[in-house]
Design a protein around this motif. Sequence first.
Motif, mmCIF file in Angstrom:
data_model
loop_
_atom_site.group_PDB
_atom_site.id
_atom_site.type_symbol
_atom_site.label_atom_id
_atom_site.label_comp_id
_atom_site.label_asym_id
_atom_site.label_seq_id
_atom_site.Cartn_x
_atom_site.Cartn_y
_atom_site.Cartn_z
ATOM 1 N N SER A 51 45.285 75.402 62.937
ATOM 2 C CA SER A 51 45.148 75.866 61.642
ATOM 3 C C SER A 51 46.371 76.472 61.189
ATOM 4 O O SER A 51 46.894 76.100 60.082
ATOM 5 C CB SER A 51 44.383 77.279 61.887
ATOM 6 O OG SER A 51 42.891 76.914 62.217
ATOM 7 N N ASN A 52 47.370 76.714 62.073
ATOM 8 C CA ASN A 52 48.643 77.148 61.443
ATOM 9 C C ASN A 52 49.618 75.888 61.020
ATOM 10 O O ASN A 52 50.026 75.868 60.022
ATOM 11 C CB ASN A 52 49.591 77.726 62.512
ATOM 12 C CG ASN A 52 48.895 79.187 62.689
ATOM 13 O OD1 ASN A 52 48.411 79.825 62.102
ATOM 14 N ND2 ASN A 52 49.237 79.808 64.005
ATOM 15 N N VAL A 58 50.358 71.827 53.823
ATOM 16 C CA VAL A 58 49.689 71.918 52.572
ATOM 17 C C VAL A 58 50.375 73.129 51.773
ATOM 18 O O VAL A 58 49.820 73.084 50.572
ATOM 19 C CB VAL A 58 48.481 71.745 52.555
ATOM 20 C CG1 VAL A 58 47.790 70.725 52.990
ATOM 21 C CG2 VAL A 58 47.845 73.034 53.001
ATOM 22 N N GLU A 59 50.917 73.971 52.482
ATOM 23 C CA GLU A 59 51.258 75.073 51.716
ATOM 24 C C GLU A 59 52.162 74.848 50.431
ATOM 25 O O GLU A 59 53.294 74.154 50.607
ATOM 26 C CB GLU A 59 52.463 76.020 52.680
ATOM 27 C CG GLU A 59 52.696 77.267 52.119
ATOM 28 C CD GLU A 59 53.458 78.229 52.915
ATOM 29 O OE1 GLU A 59 53.647 79.413 52.843
ATOM 30 O OE2 GLU A 59 53.997 77.532 53.993
ATOM 31 N N THR A 62 48.694 72.708 47.345
ATOM 32 C CA THR A 62 47.207 73.041 47.068
ATOM 33 C C THR A 62 46.687 74.285 47.157
ATOM 34 O O THR A 62 47.392 74.880 48.153
ATOM 35 C CB THR A 62 46.401 71.792 47.540
ATOM 36 O OG1 THR A 62 45.189 71.809 47.040
ATOM 37 C CG2 THR A 62 46.634 71.827 49.043
ATOM 38 N N ASN A 63 45.731 74.547 46.701
ATOM 39 C CA ASN A 63 44.952 76.004 46.878
ATOM 40 C C ASN A 63 44.181 75.563 48.150
ATOM 41 O O ASN A 63 43.361 76.837 48.499
ATOM 42 C CB ASN A 63 44.401 76.307 45.734
ATOM 43 C CG ASN A 63 45.038 76.996 44.693
ATOM 44 O OD1 ASN A 63 46.246 77.383 44.899
ATOM 45 N ND2 ASN A 63 45.006 76.803 43.342
ATOM 46 N N ALA A 64 43.743 74.527 48.488
ATOM 47 C CA ALA A 64 42.745 74.492 49.617
ATOM 48 C C ALA A 64 43.338 74.756 50.897
ATOM 49 O O ALA A 64 44.445 74.940 51.053
ATOM 50 C CB ALA A 64 42.550 72.629 49.711
ATOM 51 N N ASP A 65 42.439 75.326 51.644
ATOM 52 C CA ASP A 65 42.542 75.766 53.025
ATOM 53 C C ASP A 65 41.919 74.817 54.161
ATOM 54 O O ASP A 65 40.837 74.912 54.225
ATOM 55 C CB ASP A 65 42.006 77.153 53.186
ATOM 56 C CG ASP A 65 42.192 77.902 54.626
ATOM 57 O OD1 ASP A 65 42.949 77.382 55.186
ATOM 58 O OD2 ASP A 65 41.646 78.931 54.978
ATOM 59 N N PRO A 66 42.886 74.270 54.689
ATOM 60 C CA PRO A 66 42.469 73.329 55.658
ATOM 61 C C PRO A 66 41.948 73.741 56.917
ATOM 62 O O PRO A 66 41.247 73.347 57.693
ATOM 63 C CB PRO A 66 43.665 72.549 56.077
ATOM 64 C CG PRO A 66 44.868 73.203 55.664
ATOM 65 C CD PRO A 66 44.530 74.084 54.533
#
Length: 220
Positions: A51-52, A58-59, A62-66
């Motif tokens: 997760s980290n 992607v930080e 994009t606003n997406a949260d992988p």
Amino acid sequence: MEFSMEYIFRIILSAILGALIGFERQFKHKSAGLRTNILVCIGSCLIMILSNLLYEQVEGKTNADPARLAAQVVSGIGFLGAGAIIKEGVNVIGLTTAACIWVVSGVGLAVGAGYYLIAIFASLLVYIILEILSQMDSWFVPTDNIMIKIKMINNRDKIEEVYNRLLNLGLKSKNFSVSVVSEELVELDILMFNPKRLKLAEISTYFISMKGVVKSIEIH
């Protein structure tokens, strides 16, 4: 290499901490013991690392949260794990298998994200745990739980004799109850530890000489 070694250290530490809790649970004869807790702890650590790492990639782009993808995999894999757990008498089997399924989902996520070294290391560590610790189970907990149900004549002296016979076999009593079936019959429900790992048939045949007293015996 320094980057990878940091996460390898985290996985090792998670295994140690999982073992600490798992040993205490197994020492008290709980169903989720040493290996199960280690596997769950490694899996949690691995997925948290992913997760980290995915967030760092992607930080700002994009606003997406992988991390949400990993969360859904972890939740969904629980259905497969539940299917591997079976209650057999007083014992619960399949917990280690369920934990393996869960950890493997973390390994798959690591490989899919391109973190090959972390995934390989976690896989090898899980393999070692399953191979070595399965051979060491008797060192940590030299007993098995067995439930013995005996239908016999309603006679206090004979009940005591039957109970003493079980103790003479080397079984250790954990729980004992007597219920009245009829005026002539009672049923003994005895939860015992089996330190000598006696076969169930061996315990049953021990009572053949008490045919007039013991009407039936079931062992799980």
